[in-house]
Motif scaffolding. Structure first.
Motif, short mmCIF file in Angstrom:
data_model
loop_
_atom_site.label_atom_id
_atom_site.label_comp_id
_atom_site.label_asym_id
_atom_site.label_seq_id
_atom_site.Cartn_x
_atom_site.Cartn_y
_atom_site.Cartn_z
N GLN A 34 0.84 -1.20 0.00
CA GLN A 34 0.00 0.00 0.00
C GLN A 34 0.87 1.25 0.00
N GLU A 35 1.89 1.27 0.85
CA GLU A 35 2.78 2.43 0.92
C GLU A 35 3.57 2.58 -0.38
N ARG A 36 4.06 1.46 -0.90
CA ARG A 36 4.91 1.53 -2.11
C ARG A 36 4.10 1.95 -3.34
N SER A 37 2.79 1.78 -3.32
CA SER A 37 1.96 2.15 -4.47
C SER A 37 1.75 3.65 -4.59
N SER A 38 2.22 4.41 -3.61
CA SER A 38 1.95 5.85 -3.61
C SER A 38 3.02 6.67 -4.32
N TYR A 39 4.11 6.04 -4.76
CA TYR A 39 5.15 6.77 -5.48
C TYR A 39 5.88 5.83 -6.41
N ALA A 40 6.53 6.40 -7.44
CA ALA A 40 7.21 5.57 -8.44
C ALA A 40 8.69 5.36 -8.18
N PRO A 41 9.48 6.41 -7.97
CA PRO A 41 10.94 6.22 -7.88
C PRO A 41 11.37 5.58 -6.57
N PHE A 42 12.40 4.75 -6.65
CA PHE A 42 13.02 4.19 -5.46
C PHE A 42 13.47 5.31 -4.53
N SER A 43 13.24 5.15 -3.23
CA SER A 43 13.69 6.14 -2.25
C SER A 43 13.92 5.45 -0.92
N VAL A 44 15.00 5.85 -0.24
CA VAL A 44 15.31 5.26 1.07
C VAL A 44 14.50 5.91 2.18
N ASP A 45 13.67 6.88 1.86
CA ASP A 45 12.96 7.67 2.87
C ASP A 45 11.67 7.04 3.38
N PHE A 46 11.39 5.80 2.95
CA PHE A 46 10.16 5.13 3.35
C PHE A 46 10.48 3.73 3.85
N ASP A 47 9.68 3.24 4.80
CA ASP A 47 9.89 1.90 5.33
C ASP A 47 9.76 0.84 4.24
N CYS A 48 8.92 1.10 3.25
CA CYS A 48 8.69 0.12 2.20
C CYS A 48 9.86 0.03 1.22
N VAL A 49 10.96 0.71 1.52
CA VAL A 49 12.17 0.59 0.69
C VAL A 49 12.61 -0.86 0.59
N LEU A 60 30.53 6.48 -4.68
CA LEU A 60 31.51 6.12 -3.64
C LEU A 60 31.69 7.26 -2.65
N ALA A 61 31.66 8.48 -3.14
CA ALA A 61 31.89 9.65 -2.27
C ALA A 61 30.72 9.87 -1.31
N ARG A 62 29.51 9.52 -1.73
CA ARG A 62 28.33 9.72 -0.90
C ARG A 62 28.16 8.50 0.01
N LYS A 63 28.71 8.57 1.20
CA LYS A 63 28.70 7.42 2.11
C LYS A 63 27.31 7.16 2.70
N MET A 64 26.54 8.24 2.87
CA MET A 64 25.25 8.13 3.55
C MET A 64 24.13 7.85 2.56
N SER A 65 23.23 6.95 2.93
CA SER A 65 22.04 6.71 2.12
C SER A 65 21.13 7.93 2.22
N LEU A 66 20.65 8.39 1.08
CA LEU A 66 19.83 9.60 1.06
C LEU A 66 19.01 9.63 -0.22
N GLY A 67 17.69 9.75 -0.06
CA GLY A 67 16.82 9.88 -1.22
C GLY A 67 16.96 8.73 -2.19
N ALA A 68 17.39 9.04 -3.41
CA ALA A 68 17.50 8.03 -4.46
C ALA A 68 18.80 7.23 -4.37
N HIS A 69 19.65 7.54 -3.40
CA HIS A 69 20.96 6.88 -3.27
C HIS A 69 20.98 6.01 -2.01
#
Length: 526
Positions: free
Chosen positions: A278-293, A513-522
């Motif tokens: 249900q949560e994943r159906s609300s948006y298209a692009p992959f994102s780490v900002d949701f539990d349904c990641v 490689l430079a972006r160590k932290m997970s954020l948004g689409a990364h």
């Protein structure tokens, strides 16, 4: 040896004939300039004309009262990775810029419902476009009627500059099977060449958009940023390949399995699985900002561990086709009538596809880079996007910054143009091409093989699921590939362009490689 056999001159060279490039050329002409438009393939063949869906939406400001809310929406999902001045320009000018769509051959209309765009908190006007082939034909007719010069089958290979000022560019053009290398003398150049998703095997781009101009922009002195923030969305691999998937249907999925029918989420209770979908159906692009990641990550982990499998299988409840909401009716009708897919009748499989790019060439609020006279408009630029972006902002950004780029170009041209002698710039280009000679390379390694290898490596190790070990290994493989490849030997078969794409791929992996932290689409699993 590359020989530049012809020299031409123009007020502004526009590279790319998708929505961004056409908008720039039409706007330039309307302001009294003489633009030259070049396109790798046909007019209207850019990524913006390749949505493979019923309609494409463009989100615009809902008026002055919406300005602050719209800016908040964009900055929230960008997570500090976007320029506030650029966002402000888009918010204040997007509604008026829609008119450019009609001027390049589209027939936009306003969507009736109040459903917010993907990732948006607030609803606002969304305009829709479709009929891609008709629009492309109309665009060509408009160019001809307005006497805008254009070359098709033309590829940008070099940007000449002196003292941080654009001096011109070299492009190759295929005219009836004959290759010519042309130097275009100009102080103003607009890159409208699309993003970097074409560096991946699974992508939702035309095959000719492969990210080569990112490296050219950097080579000319522009900066790149946020390349790691590539939006991946699910798309069909079966029963048809490379067809955009409607994520809103996911809430009717009752099971996700591998090719053998084994449940990939067997550890979840029925209720937990339903909640995730249900949560994943609300948006298209992959994102780490949701539990349904976990949905996207599990799919990519499975495909990494089982490279022989092309995707995962979705099993739908018949209740999907009982939902009479307009959004479902339009999509399901288009999917069955135009594409031939029925989600309950057919065995359907999806995989993550590279779609949109949030990063790119760094621009200011007038789309100009750090190099005077060098502009980037559309997905090639790092525009209003950041770690993520709102749905419907991509095309709108092309329209707003096409108009803004021409405003700044007029200002640039009102000043003295410090162009140096053409012969010096041609020598600069030929010296660069000569540097690509690699006598110790592998003559049998073709350009098409290099691109195929890049795409396969990027799809496997720089997709949704990323780790430092895999990225380091990937970068080493890409560097090794560069040492083997001989671009000049294959220059008649995209050798130089694909070399530039290979260099862009290396830059993308370095950014990951430079972006160590997970954020948004990364996402970084480590």
């Amino acid at each position: 040896m590359i020989e530049i056999s012809q020299t031409i001159e123009t007020d502004v060279l526009v590279v790319g004939a998708g929505i961004a490039g056409l908008s720039c050329a039409i706007e330039a002409k309307s302001q009294g300039l003489s633009p030259l438009l070049i396109s790798k393939s046909q007019v209207g063949a850019g990524a913006s004309y390749f949505p493979l869906k019923a309609t494409l939406g463009i989100q615009v400001s809902g008026g002055v009262a919406d300005y602050a809310y719209f800016q908040q929406d964009i900055e929230r999902v960008a997570q500090g990775m976007a320029n506030p001045k650029i966002i402000k320009a888009y918010v204040e000018e997007s509604a008026q810029a829609i008119a450019l769509l009609k001027r390049i051959g589209f027939k936009p209309w306003k969507r009736n419902d109040e459903r917010p765009a993907c990732f948006a908190k607030y609803s606002r006007p969304i305009f829709l476009i479709n009929q891609w082939r008709d629009a492309a034909k109309q665009a060509r007719k408009i160019l001809e009627e307005k006497a805008i010069a254009f070359y098709e089958n033309a590829t940008l290979l070099f940007i000449a500059r002196a003292e941080n000022q654009v001096q011109g560019a070299v492009f190759a053009v295929n005219i009836s099977g004959e290759f010519r290398y042309i130097f275009c003398k100009t102080s103003q150049l607009i890159l409208a060449t699309g993003g970097i998703a074409g560096l991946y095997k699974n992508n939702l781009y035309p095959q000719d958009v492969i990210g080569s101009s990112h490296f050219l922009a950097k080579q000319a002195g522009a900066a790149l940023t946020n390349l790691e923030f590539i939006q991946f969305i699910p798309a069909f691999v079966k029963p048809k390949y490379k067809v955009l998937f409607g994520e809103h249907t996911l809430k009717y999925v009752i099971k996700v399995t591998d090719i053998r029918g084994e449940n990939l989420f067997s550890e979840l209770s029925e209720q937990a699985f339903k909640q995730m979908m249900q949560e994943r159906s609300s948006y298209a692009p992959f994102s780490v900002d949701f539990d349904c990641v976990r949905f996207d990550l599990r799919i990519m982990q499975h495909l990494l561990e089982n490279p022989q499998e092309k995707g995962v299988y979705l099993h739908y409840s018949p209740a999907l086709y009982e939902d009479k909401e307009e959004f479902y009716r339009v999509y399901l009708s288009w999917l069955e009538q135009d594409i031939g897919i029925h989600l309950c009748r057919d065995r359907v499989a999806i995989a993550p596809f590279a779609h949109s790019c949030n990063g790119g060439v760094v621009i200011d609020e007038f789309a100009q880079t750090a190099v005077k006279g060098l502009f980037a408009v559309g997905e090639v630029s790092s525009c209003i996007e950041g770690a993520n972006r709102l749905g419907g902002n991509s095309v709108g950004g092309s329209l707003v910054f096409a108009k803004r780029a021409i405003r700044r170009i007029l200002q640039n041209l009102s000043q003295e143009r410090p162009l140096v002698c053409c012969s010096e710039m041609i020598k600069q280009a030929e010296t660069y091409f000569a540097s690509l000679d690699k006598p110790n390379g592998d003559r049998m390694l073709s350009a098409s093989e290099v691109l195929k290898t890049v795409r396969e490596l990027m799809a496997a190790f720089a997709n949704v699921y990323r780790s430092e070990a895999n990225l380091i290994m990937l970068l080493e493989e890409l560097v090794l590939l560069e040492t083997k490849f001989m671009p000049l030997v294959h220059h008649l078969h995209q050798g130089i362009e694909i070399y530039h794409s290979l260099k862009t791929a290396q830059l993308v992996v370095e950014a990951m490689l430079a972006r160590k932290m997970s954020l948004g689409a990364h996402y970084r699993e480590d």
